[in-house]
Design a protein around this motif. Structure first.
Motif, PDB file in Angstrom:
ATOM      1  N   LEU A   1     -41.079 -19.846  35.030  1.00 49.69           N
ATOM      2  CA  LEU A   1     -39.672 -19.701  34.647  1.00 49.69           C
ATOM      3  C   LEU A   1     -39.405 -19.968  33.171  1.00 49.69           C
ATOM      4  CD1 LEU A   1     -37.951 -21.476  37.694  1.00 49.69           C
ATOM      5  CD2 LEU A   1     -38.409 -19.038  37.384  1.00 49.69           C
TER       6      LEU A   1
ATOM      7  N   THR B   1     -38.253 -17.142  30.853  1.00 50.05           N
ATOM      8  CA  THR B   1     -36.862 -16.728  31.070  1.00 50.05           C
ATOM      9  C   THR B   1     -35.895 -17.646  30.339  1.00 50.05           C
ATOM     10  OG1 THR B   1     -37.499 -15.880  33.248  1.00 50.05           O
ATOM     11  CG2 THR B   1     -35.150 -16.198  32.835  1.00 50.05           C
TER      12      THR B   1
ATOM     13  N   VAL C   1     -29.179 -21.953  34.708  1.00 46.82           N
ATOM     14  CA  VAL C   1     -29.122 -20.584  35.242  1.00 46.82           C
ATOM     15  C   VAL C   1     -30.489 -20.153  35.760  1.00 46.82           C
ATOM     16  CG1 VAL C   1     -28.789 -18.172  34.593  1.00 46.82           C
ATOM     17  CG2 VAL C   1     -27.159 -19.904  33.828  1.00 46.82           C
ATOM     18  N   THR C   2     -31.536 -20.429  34.994  1.00 46.44           N
ATOM     19  CA  THR C   2     -32.879 -20.014  35.411  1.00 46.44           C
ATOM     20  C   THR C   2     -33.329 -20.749  36.662  1.00 46.44           C
ATOM     21  OG1 THR C   2     -33.438 -19.598  33.090  1.00 46.44           O
ATOM     22  CG2 THR C   2     -35.257 -19.783  34.649  1.00 46.44           C
TER      23      THR C   2
ATOM     24  N   VAL D   1     -31.510 -22.387  39.009  1.00 43.81           N
ATOM     25  CA  VAL D   1     -30.709 -22.069  40.189  1.00 43.81           C
ATOM     26  C   VAL D   1     -31.058 -20.684  40.715  1.00 43.81           C
ATOM     27  CG1 VAL D   1     -28.366 -21.628  41.003  1.00 43.81           C
ATOM     28  CG2 VAL D   1     -28.829 -23.632  39.595  1.00 43.81           C
ATOM     29  N   THR D   2     -31.209 -19.716  39.805  1.00 50.69           N
ATOM     30  CA  THR D   2     -31.563 -18.360  40.241  1.00 50.69           C
ATOM     31  C   THR D   2     -32.931 -18.334  40.921  1.00 50.69           C
ATOM     32  OG1 THR D   2     -30.292 -17.467  38.389  1.00 50.69           O
ATOM     33  CG2 THR D   2     -31.838 -15.994  39.482  1.00 50.69           C
ATOM     34  N   GLY D   3     -33.896 -19.015  40.330  1.00 53.55           N
ATOM     35  CA  GLY D   3     -35.223 -19.029  40.935  1.00 53.55           C
ATOM     36  C   GLY D   3     -35.246 -19.689  42.295  1.00 53.55           C
TER      37      GLY D   3
ATOM     38  N   VAL E   1     -32.715 -20.096  44.349  1.00 54.65           N
ATOM     39  CA  VAL E   1     -31.938 -19.301  45.307  1.00 54.65           C
ATOM     40  C   VAL E   1     -32.787 -18.122  45.811  1.00 54.65           C
ATOM     41  CG1 VAL E   1     -29.984 -17.721  45.497  1.00 54.65           C
ATOM     42  CG2 VAL E   1     -29.655 -19.976  44.503  1.00 54.65           C
ATOM     43  N   ILE E   2     -33.505 -17.470  44.922  1.00 59.44           N
ATOM     44  CA  ILE E   2     -34.350 -16.350  45.355  1.00 59.44           C
ATOM     45  C   ILE E   2     -35.418 -16.827  46.330  1.00 59.44           C
ATOM     46  CG2 ILE E   2     -36.073 -14.689  44.555  1.00 59.44           C
ATOM     47  CD1 ILE E   2     -34.418 -14.359  42.026  1.00 59.44           C
TER      48      ILE E   2
END
Length: 487
Positions: free
Chosen positions: A143, A146, A163-164, A166-168, A170-171
Motif C-alpha cells: 500500500l 499508493t 484513505v489508503t 481504509v480502502t485496502g 474494505v476491499i
C-alpha cells in the motif's frame, strides 16, 4: 672445680669450629660471585661443568681423580655418557594448525548456534506478534506506493494514509464476505453433487479393471463411519482447537491492521529510530542497506500479488466454464495460496481437482487438472521472470528449503513469510559485502594520499593536512553533525 677447664676447652673448640665454618661459607660466596662474572652473567666454565660445579676430571676434595666433589645445595651435572633430553615444546605449538583453526571456528559457530536457538525460542513465544508485524510489513509494502501517489497530489500524510488503509481493508473485507456468502449459498448444491459424485465413483470403481467388489466398498464406508464414531472426542477437541485458532487469527488481524496504519504514517521515523539502535561504526552500511531491502520487499509483494491474481482469474474462469461449483471461493483460495511459492500452487490445484472429481466426475477433474497445469506452467516460465525480475530471484532449491523450514517453525504463516525474508536477506548481504569492499578501497586511497602528502617538498607533512574525502564518501559516524544521529 676440676671440670671447669675441660668445659672451657670444649667451648673454645666449638667456637673455633664455628669460625672456620663461617670463613668457609664466606669464601664459597666470594667464589660464586667471581664465577657469575660482572652484571650477574655466568662466566664461561670448563666444558660439561656448571656454576660452582667442577667439570669432569677435576679432583675431589680427597684428591681422587675423575670424581666430582659433592657441593652442598648444588645439583651436580649429568655425566657425559647420559643421553640428551630434548626440551618439551609449548602445548599450543604442539597442536596442528588445522585443528587450531577448526577449534577457533568451532566455538564461534557454537556461540552463533546458541544465539539462533535463543532467538527462535523468543520468536516461538511471541509467534503471534511476530507474524502480525511481518504481515503488516507485507501489506505496507503493497500500500505504500499508493500513499506516496496521494501525497504527490497534495493530500496531507494523515489523509493519504487513512484513505489508503481504509480502502485496502474494505476491499479485503468485501472479498472475504463474498467468499463466505458463496460457500453458504452453494452448500446445499455442493452436498447433493458430492453424493452424486460418490455414487459415480462407486460405479466407476465397480466397472474398473481393478476388480473392486461392492462388499469391499461397503466395508470401506463402514470403516470410515466407525472411525468417525470412535474418534468423536478427538474431533470435538479439534473443533475447540479450531475455535482457539480463530480467536488467535482475529487477534493477529487486529495487530496487523494497527501496525499497518502506523507503518504507513510513521514508517520513516520508525526506520530512523531503528538506525539509532545500530552501532555508530556500522550505521552507514545499515542505512544504505535498508532502502534497498525495502525496494526488494515491495517488488516481491507487488509481483506476487499480480501473479496470484492472474492465476486466480484464469483458473477460476476454467473452473467456472467447466461447471464446477464454488468457482469463486476456489479462485480466492488459489489467490491466497499463491503467496506460498511452489507448495501453495500444488495444494490449491489439488483442491480444485478434488472438488471437480467429487462433484462432476473423472472427466471434469482431468480437464481442471489440465487447466491448472497450463496456468502454472505459464506462471513459472513467463509471469514470474517477467514481473518479479532478477531483483528477487531465488534459487528453487533455496525456495523449497526455506518454505519447508518456515512451515516447520511457524506453520502456514512461516511458509508465507519465509521467501520474502530470504530475498530481503540476500539483498542486504550483497549490499553490505559491496559496501565493505568499497570502504576498503577508500581507506587504501586515503592511505596512498597521506603517503604522497608526506613525501612532498622537504618530506614533511603540513600541520593539520588531511587528504580530501572521495566523492560520495559517508559522513563520519562520530561527527555530531551526521544527520543519522539526529532524532
Amino acid at each position: 672445680m676440676s671440670r671447669v677447664p675441660g668445659w672451657l676447652g670444649r667451648l673454645g673448640a666449638g667456637l673455633s669450629r664455628m669460625g672456620r665454618q663461617l670463613e668457609e661459607r664466606r669464601e664459597r660466596a666470594a667464589a660464586e660471585a667471581e664465577a657469575d662474572g660482572p652484571g650477574g652473567v655466568p662466566a664461561a666454565g670448563p666444558p660439561g661443568g656448571r656454576r660452582g660445579v667442577p667439570g669432569p676430571g677435576a679432583g675431589t676434595a680427597a684428591g681422587g681423580p675423575g670424581e666430582d666433589a659433592p657441593t652442598p645445595g648444588i645439583v651436580p651435572a649429568p655425566p657425559a655418557y647420559a643421553p640428551a633430553v630434548a626440551a618439551r615444546p609449548d602445548p599450543a605449538d604442539a597442536v596442528p594448525w588445522g585443528v587450531r583453526v577448526a577449534a577457533e571456528a568451532g566455538w564461534r559457530l557454537l556461540v552463533l548456534a546458541g544465539t539462533l536457538w535463543v532467538l527462535m525460542k523468543v520468536i516461538s513465544a511471541v509467534q503471534l506478534v511476530v507474524l502480525a508485524f511481518v504481515a503488516a510489513l507485507l501489506i505496507t509494502a503493497l500500500l505504500q506506493p499508493t500513499v506516496a501517489r496521494l501525497r504527490r497530489t497534495g493530500l496531507p500524510r494523515g489523509v493519504a494514509t487513512a484513505v489508503t488503509a481504509v480502502t485496502g481493508f474494505v476491499i479485503m473485507g468485501l472479498v472475504g464476505w463474498f467468499v463466505v456468502w458463496q460457500v453458504m449459498d452453494n452448500l446445499g448444491d455442493v452436498s447433493a453433487r458430492v453424493r452424486d459424485g460418490i455414487e459415480e465413483l462407486k460405479r466407476w470403481a465397480l466397472d474398473s479393471p481393478f476388480h473392486v467388489t461392492e462388499s469391499q466398498i461397503n466395508d470401506i464406508a463402514e470403516n470410515l463411519s466407525d472411525t468417525i464414531g470412535t474418534n468423536t472426542e478427538q474431533i470435538t477437541s479439534a473443533g475447540l482447537t479450531g475455535v482457539t485458532v480463530m480467536v488467535e487469527v482475529l487477534t493477529g488481524m487486529l495487530l496487523a491492521m494497527f501496525s499497518t496504519l502506523f507503518l504507513l504514517y510513521d514508517g520513516r521515523k520508525v526506520w530512523e529510530w531503528t538506525l539509532r539502535l545500530v552501532p555508530a561504526q556500522a550505521r552507514p552500511g545499515v542505512a544504505g542497506a535498508g532502502p534497498r531491502a525495502w525496494r526488494t520487499l515491495t517488488a516481491y509483494v507487488r509481483g506476487t500479488v499480480i501473479v496470484a491474481l492472474i492465476d486466480a482469474i484464469f483458473i477460476g474462469l476454467g473452473i467456472y466454464f467447466l461447471d464446477v461449483p464454488l468457482a469463486v471461493p476456489l479462485g480466492v483460495f488459489i489467490f491466497l495460496f499463491a503467496f506460498i511459492p511452489l507448495v501453495g500452487a500444488v495444494i490449491s490445484g489439488a483442491l480444485a481437482v478434488v472438488v471437480a472429481l467429487v462433484t462432476n466426475g473423472v472427466f471434469t477433474a482431468l480437464m481442471v487438472l489440465l487447466v491448472v497445469l497450463a496456468v502454472q506452467q505459464i506462471e513459472g516460465h513467463v509471469l514470474q521472470p517477467f514481473i518479479l525480475g532478477r531483483a528477487v530471484r531465488v534459487h528453487p532449491l533455496a525456495v523449497v528449503l526455506t518454505v519447508a523450514t518456515g512451515g516447520l517453525v511457524a506453520g502456514i504463516g512461516g511458509a508465507v513469510v519465509a521467501v520474502p525474508l530470504v530475498a530481503v536477506t540476500n539483498t542486504v548481504v550483497g549490499y553490505l559485502r559491496a559496501y565493505s569492499e568499497e570502504q576498503a578501497l577508500r581507506r587504501l586511497a586515503v592511505t596512498a594520499g597521506e603517503a604522497v602528502t608526506a613525501s612532498g617538498p622537504g618530506g614533511a607533512k603540513a600541520p593539520g593536512a588531511r587528504p580530501p574525502e572521495p566523492p560520495g564518501a559517508p559522513a563520519d559516524p562520530s561527527d555530531p553533525s551526521d544527520p543519522s544521529d539526529r532524532p
